[in-house]
Design a protein around this motif. Structure first.
Motif, PDB file in Angstrom:
ATOM      1  N   ARG A 281      88.234 -30.888 -23.333  1.00 59.32           N
ATOM      2  CA  ARG A 281      88.560 -29.615 -23.964  1.00 59.32           C
ATOM      3  C   ARG A 281      87.662 -29.122 -25.070  1.00 59.32           C
ATOM      4  NH1 ARG A 281      94.181 -28.647 -22.779  1.00 59.32           N
ATOM      5  NH2 ARG A 281      94.976 -30.461 -21.698  1.00 59.32           N
ATOM      6  N   ASP A 282      86.905 -29.988 -25.718  1.00 61.76           N
ATOM      7  CA  ASP A 282      86.180 -29.488 -26.880  1.00 61.76           C
ATOM      8  C   ASP A 282      84.811 -30.144 -27.055  1.00 61.76           C
ATOM      9  OD1 ASP A 282      85.523 -28.111 -29.130  1.00 61.76           O
ATOM     10  OD2 ASP A 282      87.054 -28.987 -30.426  1.00 61.76           O
ATOM     11  N   ARG A 283      83.935 -29.886 -26.146  1.00 62.91           N
ATOM     12  CA  ARG A 283      82.602 -30.491 -26.223  1.00 62.91           C
ATOM     13  C   ARG A 283      81.788 -29.906 -27.383  1.00 62.91           C
ATOM     14  NH1 ARG A 283      80.484 -33.049 -20.814  1.00 62.91           N
ATOM     15  NH2 ARG A 283      82.489 -33.614 -19.921  1.00 62.91           N
ATOM     16  N   ILE A 284      82.021 -28.627 -27.685  1.00 59.51           N
ATOM     17  CA  ILE A 284      81.286 -28.004 -28.802  1.00 59.51           C
ATOM     18  C   ILE A 284      81.720 -28.647 -30.131  1.00 59.51           C
ATOM     19  CG2 ILE A 284      80.989 -25.848 -30.116  1.00 59.51           C
ATOM     20  CD1 ILE A 284      81.203 -24.401 -27.369  1.00 59.51           C
ATOM     21  N   GLY A 285      83.030 -28.813 -30.274  1.00 58.92           N
ATOM     22  CA  GLY A 285      83.554 -29.457 -31.487  1.00 58.92           C
ATOM     23  C   GLY A 285      83.049 -30.883 -31.608  1.00 58.92           C
ATOM     24  N   ALA A 286      82.965 -31.574 -30.481  1.00 57.51           N
ATOM     25  CA  ALA A 286      82.510 -32.969 -30.484  1.00 57.51           C
ATOM     26  C   ALA A 286      81.045 -33.055 -30.898  1.00 57.51           C
ATOM     27  CB  ALA A 286      82.708 -33.586 -29.104  1.00 57.51           C
ATOM     28  N   LYS A 287      80.266 -32.088 -30.425  1.00 59.45           N
ATOM     29  CA  LYS A 287      78.836 -32.070 -30.775  1.00 59.45           C
ATOM     30  C   LYS A 287      78.680 -31.845 -32.276  1.00 59.45           C
ATOM     31  CE  LYS A 287      74.372 -31.814 -29.659  1.00 59.45           C
ATOM     32  NZ  LYS A 287      73.871 -31.984 -31.020  1.00 59.45           N
ATOM     33  N   ARG A 288      79.488 -30.919 -32.792  1.00 58.43           N
ATOM     34  CA  ARG A 288      79.433 -30.618 -34.224  1.00 58.43           C
ATOM     35  C   ARG A 288      79.830 -31.859 -35.037  1.00 58.43           C
ATOM     36  NH1 ARG A 288      83.429 -27.674 -37.560  1.00 58.43           N
ATOM     37  NH2 ARG A 288      82.390 -27.414 -39.550  1.00 58.43           N
ATOM     38  N   LEU A 289      80.890 -32.527 -34.586  1.00 58.14           N
ATOM     39  CA  LEU A 289      81.347 -33.745 -35.261  1.00 58.14           C
ATOM     40  C   LEU A 289      80.234 -34.792 -35.267  1.00 58.14           C
ATOM     41  CD1 LEU A 289      83.533 -35.605 -36.496  1.00 58.14           C
ATOM     42  CD2 LEU A 289      84.249 -36.138 -34.165  1.00 58.14           C
ATOM     43  N   ALA A 290      79.583 -34.962 -34.127  1.00 58.65           N
ATOM     44  CA  ALA A 290      78.508 -35.958 -34.026  1.00 58.65           C
ATOM     45  C   ALA A 290      77.369 -35.621 -34.988  1.00 58.65           C
ATOM     46  CB  ALA A 290      77.997 -36.013 -32.591  1.00 58.65           C
ATOM     47  N   ASP A 291      77.003 -34.334 -35.043  1.00 62.79           N
ATOM     48  CA  ASP A 291      75.905 -33.915 -35.931  1.00 62.79           C
ATOM     49  C   ASP A 291      76.284 -34.123 -37.401  1.00 62.79           C
ATOM     50  OD1 ASP A 291      74.500 -33.204 -33.708  1.00 62.79           O
ATOM     51  OD2 ASP A 291      74.888 -31.053 -33.869  1.00 62.79           O
ATOM     52  N   GLN A 292      77.527 -33.743 -37.749  1.00 68.01           N
ATOM     53  CA  GLN A 292      77.965 -33.877 -39.138  1.00 68.01           C
ATOM     54  C   GLN A 292      78.050 -35.340 -39.552  1.00 68.01           C
ATOM     55  OE1 GLN A 292      78.284 -31.590 -41.436  1.00 68.01           O
ATOM     56  NE2 GLN A 292      77.715 -30.011 -39.988  1.00 68.01           N
ATOM     57  N   LEU A 293      78.542 -36.185 -38.647  1.00 69.47           N
ATOM     58  CA  LEU A 293      78.624 -37.614 -38.944  1.00 69.47           C
ATOM     59  C   LEU A 293      77.227 -38.180 -39.204  1.00 69.47           C
ATOM     60  CD1 LEU A 293      81.176 -39.205 -36.439  1.00 69.47           C
ATOM     61  CD2 LEU A 293      81.226 -39.341 -38.930  1.00 69.47           C
ATOM     62  N   ALA A 294      76.290 -37.810 -38.334  1.00 65.56           N
ATOM     63  CA  ALA A 294      74.928 -38.327 -38.476  1.00 65.56           C
ATOM     64  C   ALA A 294      74.314 -37.870 -39.801  1.00 65.56           C
ATOM     65  CB  ALA A 294      74.073 -37.878 -37.298  1.00 65.56           C
ATOM     66  N   ALA A 295      74.507 -36.575 -40.127  1.00 68.32           N
ATOM     67  CA  ALA A 295      73.938 -36.035 -41.360  1.00 68.32           C
ATOM     68  C   ALA A 295      74.575 -36.688 -42.586  1.00 68.32           C
ATOM     69  CB  ALA A 295      74.135 -34.518 -41.403  1.00 68.32           C
ATOM     70  N   ALA A 296      75.889 -36.835 -42.555  1.00 71.36           N
ATOM     71  CA  ALA A 296      76.593 -37.414 -43.700  1.00 71.36           C
ATOM     72  C   ALA A 296      76.159 -38.856 -43.938  1.00 71.36           C
ATOM     73  CB  ALA A 296      78.105 -37.353 -43.471  1.00 71.36           C
ATOM     74  N   VAL A 297      76.111 -39.628 -42.876  1.00 68.07           N
ATOM     75  CA  VAL A 297      75.750 -41.040 -43.003  1.00 68.07           C
ATOM     76  C   VAL A 297      74.308 -41.192 -43.494  1.00 68.07           C
ATOM     77  CG1 VAL A 297      75.342 -43.142 -41.667  1.00 68.07           C
ATOM     78  CG2 VAL A 297      77.454 -41.858 -41.353  1.00 68.07           C
ATOM     79  N   GLU A 298      73.451 -40.266 -43.049  1.00 63.31           N
ATOM     80  CA  GLU A 298      72.053 -40.357 -43.420  1.00 63.31           C
ATOM     81  C   GLU A 298      71.779 -39.848 -44.838  1.00 63.31           C
ATOM     82  OE1 GLU A 298      68.125 -38.469 -41.462  1.00 63.31           O
ATOM     83  OE2 GLU A 298      69.489 -39.526 -40.103  1.00 63.31           O
ATOM     84  N   ARG A 299      72.451 -38.767 -45.218  1.00 64.09           N
ATOM     85  CA  ARG A 299      72.065 -38.091 -46.464  1.00 64.09           C
ATOM     86  C   ARG A 299      72.957 -38.346 -47.668  1.00 64.09           C
ATOM     87  NH1 ARG A 299      71.295 -32.654 -43.936  1.00 64.09           N
ATOM     88  NH2 ARG A 299      72.272 -31.912 -45.821  1.00 64.09           N
TER      89      ARG A 299
END
Ligand SMILES: [Zn+2]
Length: 197
Positions: free
Chosen positions: A34-52
């Motif tokens: 149901r929410d591949r766009i939301g999942a992509k956003r979550l993945a990007d935000q997680l990666a950015a948060a963990v990195e920065r």
């Protein structure tokens, strides 16, 4: 499982608190269905948060800059220093109170069995800060657990050694609570910590 990636996703989701095998499975199927766009956003935000997101060099809370905006902010009272266990405790105080001082985040509590001692909690940096002569009051806001109390005791000793006044958050009867429904430990603590009116 029809897809090895799906198995790995379910397994990865289990790193979240309170997420067991069943919930992880439901989450994985939900985002794919149901929410591949939301999942992509979550993945990007997680990666950015963990990195920065790192830790503030002064108070140890989460920060994207070397010194966090709260420590660097000219509007905060540097003579009041509130010690909390975690960044989320700091956030709770910020949201619930009108506190205008600064913080020190232990990133844990004294727990020798888990390898958490004074060094891991940054107490040497805290001592040094108390010795700078700016802090007038150390507000100890560790949790009212056995480990939190042991940590509070040690913090009070540090403050005393530096000649800084120490205070502890009052614990006890919740607003709107009734005495007969409050657990004994809480009631005993509240009774022991009663204040003169
Ligand atoms: Zn800071």
């Amino acid at each position: 499982m029809s897809s090895p990636l799906l198995s790995e996703l379910i397994d990865a989701l289990r790193c979240l608190p309170g997420v067991g095998a069943k919930t992880a499975q439901r989450m994985a199927f939900h985002v794919l269905e149901r929410d591949r766009i939301g999942a992509k956003r979550l993945a990007d935000q997680l990666a950015a948060a963990v990195e920065r997101i790192g830790n503030c060099a002064r108070c140890r809370t989460f920060s994207e800059t070397a010194v966090c905006s709260l420590c660097a902010g000219p509007s905060r009272d540097q003579s009041l220093l509130c010690v909390v266990e975690t960044p989320v405790d700091q956030l709770a105080i910020e949201q619930a109170t009108g506190y205008r001082g600064v913080y020190f985040v232990l990133l844990g509590r004294l727990s020798p069995l888990d390898g958490l001692g004074p060094k891991e909690l940054g107490l040497d940096a805290l001592s040094q800060r108390l010795g700078e002569g700016v802090v007038q009051e150390l507000i100890i806001a560790t949790n009212p657990t056995v480990e939190g109390e042991a940590t509070a005791h040690m913090l009070a000793q540090l403050a005393r050694a530096a000649g800084v006044r120490a205070s502890r958050l009052a614990h006890g009867v919740p607003l709107g609570g009734e005495l007969e429904y409050i657990d004994r430990g809480t009631l005993a603590h509240a009774f022991g910590g009663r204040q003169v009116l």
